[in-house]
Every structure is written in structure tokens, then in C-alpha cells.
Design an enzyme around this catalytic site. Structure first.
Site, PDB file in Angstrom:
ATOM      1  CE  LYS A  25      -3.708   0.025   2.681  1.00 47.63           C
ATOM      2  NZ  LYS A  25      -4.744  -0.010   3.810  1.00 47.63           N
TER       3      LYS A  25
HETATM    4  O1  G3P Z   1      -6.863   1.205   5.527  1.00 50.15           O
HETATM    5  C1  G3P Z   1      -7.766   2.373   5.523  1.00 50.15           C
HETATM    6  C2  G3P Z   1      -8.853   2.606   6.068  1.00 50.15           C
HETATM    7  O2  G3P Z   1      -9.791   1.362   6.134  1.00 50.15           O
HETATM    8  C3  G3P Z   1      -9.062   3.543   7.103  1.00 50.15           C
HETATM    9  O3  G3P Z   1     -10.183   3.492   7.809  1.00 50.15           O
HETATM   10  O4  G3P Z   1     -11.664   3.663   9.693  1.00 50.15           O
HETATM   11  O5  G3P Z   1      -9.413   4.486   9.713  1.00 50.15           O
HETATM   12  O6  G3P Z   1     -11.282   5.795   8.333  1.00 50.15           O
HETATM   13  P1  G3P Z   1     -10.748   4.354   8.981  1.00 50.15           P
END
Ligand code: G3P
Length: 226
Positions: free
Chosen positions: A86
Site C-alpha cells: 500500500k
Molecule cells: O486502511 C484504510 C482505511 O480502512 C481507514 O479506515 O476507519 O481509519 O477511516 P478508517
């Protein structure tokens, strides 16, 4: 649409992986930081649970393209070739993507808040683009629509190797909207995956079937032994 688990909690990954048709697991540095373990030890445990062939998404953390590429080499060496690196969609990340493409290392453009970030990452050869649906919503924009826009850009530009791995979901409805749109993949927390079929109405409908069948053939009998 592929369905991945967006978490590094081993117990939750084991449960979701046992019950649901899952295609992979995605992590990020914040997710890894919750478990207080060496990242590679934890990621190898996740790899053991999901097997060699499933996609595992692991983020680089360096601030320059050179360091990101070095991290990518280590990530693939430690976690196998079905691991995708990533790479944040920032200028150094785009520069790193060009080198990863040259080296035929699989990667995904992450930290995507705007459609044009997604466009650049797809053009640079990203196998997936990860728009952060809920975080975009929290900025006062429409995360689902931004994700659809990236999907459309990829399709119309003919970047056939690329597609969404939409991320940062906070409810089932956001996932449903992108499933209906035909995006390539989503990555979703275990709790939201469980909520796909987790309503009281669904469980009570199934309980009613059991109750009615028991009134026909007796308690604890099934279609296997009635
Ligand atoms: O991996 C990236 C993503 O899923 C971030 O999620 O919950 O931190 O906005 P969040």
C-alpha cells in the site's frame, strides 16, 4: 466484488475467515499500532490464517520514494508475492509507484481522498485504489460518490488492471452502494461484515423456521435425521 477484512485482530480475522467468503486482509500503520506487536510477527500470523494465496495489504511508512521501495522489497520478502504494497497517493508515493511498476511489484494506491489522486495512481499502475469513504464523508463531501467517480475514471481510461479497494466504511449502506455500482473490491471491518446478516429480523426469521420444523418432527431433529 472482492471482500477483504480491514483489521489485524487475529481472533476476529479467524472468525470472519471461517464463516465468510473472504478474499484478503488489509492493514495500515494505525491498525497495526493497536496490537503492540512487531508488525512482521503479526502480519505473518495473519498470513498463516489466510494462507499463501489470499491477498494481504501492507502499507509503507517512509517519507521518500527510495525508502518506500526499500520497504516494499522487505514486505514482499517477508510476506510473499500475494502481498500488495500500500503506497500513499502523495508525490513521493507516485514516484515510488513508478519504480514498483518497473520491478513488477504489486501495489495499491492508498490514502485516497480525491478522484484525481485515484486517477494518478491508476495511471501509475496501481492494481487497486483505496478511497476512504467515511473519511471523505466526514470532510463534508460524498465518499461513495468520490469512489464511483474513481471507478468511472478507471473504466473510461481503460486501466483494466486497476480497480477500487474501497476502504474506511462505517456502515453497511456505504458498502451496499458500491457493491451495486460494481466496484472491484471493498475492505470492511469485521463488525460491519457481521452486520451484513446480523439484524434481529434475520435471526428471528431463522429461529421461527427451527421452531416450526420442531413442531413437525420433534426437538433437535433436522433434515439430516428426521
Ligand atoms: O486502511 C484504510 C482505511 O480502512 C481507514 O479506515 O476507519 O481509519 O477511516 P478508517
Amino acid at each position: 466484488m472482492k471482500l477483504c477484512i480491514d483489521d489485524a485482530n487475529l481472533e476476529k480475522i479467524k472468525r470472519i475467515y471461517e464463516y465468510y467468503p473472504i478474499d484478503g486482509v488489509s492493514t495500515n500503520p494505525t491498525i497495526l499500532s493497536k496490537y503492540g506487536r512487531n508488525p512482521y510477527e503479526l502480519l505473518k500470523d495473519i498470513r498463516d490464517v489466510i494462507g499463501e494465496d489470499k491477498e494481504l495489504f501492507v502499507q509503507v511508512t517512509g517519507e521518500t520514494a527510495d525508502i518506500m521501495v526499500e520497504e516494499a522489497h522487505r514486505i514482499i520478502q517477508e510476506l510473499g508475492s500475494s502481498t500488495l504494497v500500500k503506497v500513499p497517493c502523495v508525490p513521493e508515493g507516485f514516484k515510488a509507484m513508478k519504480e514498483l511498476k518497473n520491478e513488477q511489484i504489486r501495489f495499491i494506491g492508498t490514502a485516497v481522498y480525491t478522484p484525481m489522486q485515484g486517477y494518478i495512481a491508476a495511471k501509475a499502475g496501481a492494481e487497486y485504489i483505496a478511497p476512504y469513504v467515511n473519511r471523505i464523508d466526514n470532510l463534508g463531501f460524498d465518499g461513495v460518490q468520490a469512489s464511483k467517480d474513481i471507478h468511472d475514471i478507471i473504466q473510461k481510461a481503460g486501466f483494466t488492471y486497476s480497480g477500487l479497494l474501497a476502504a474506511s466504511f462505517k456502515n453497511v449502506y456505504q458498502v451496499l452502494e458500491l457493491a451495486k455500482y460494481g466496484v472491484k473490491a471493498v475492505t470492511v471491518s469485521p463488525d460491519i461484515i457481521e452486520a451484513f446478516a446480523g439484524s434481529h429480523e434475520i435471526t428471528s426469521a431463522v429461529a421461527q423456521f427451527s421452531h416450526d420444523f420442531a413442531s413437525l418432527v420433534g426437538e433437535n431433529k433436522t433434515m439430516a435425521d428426521c
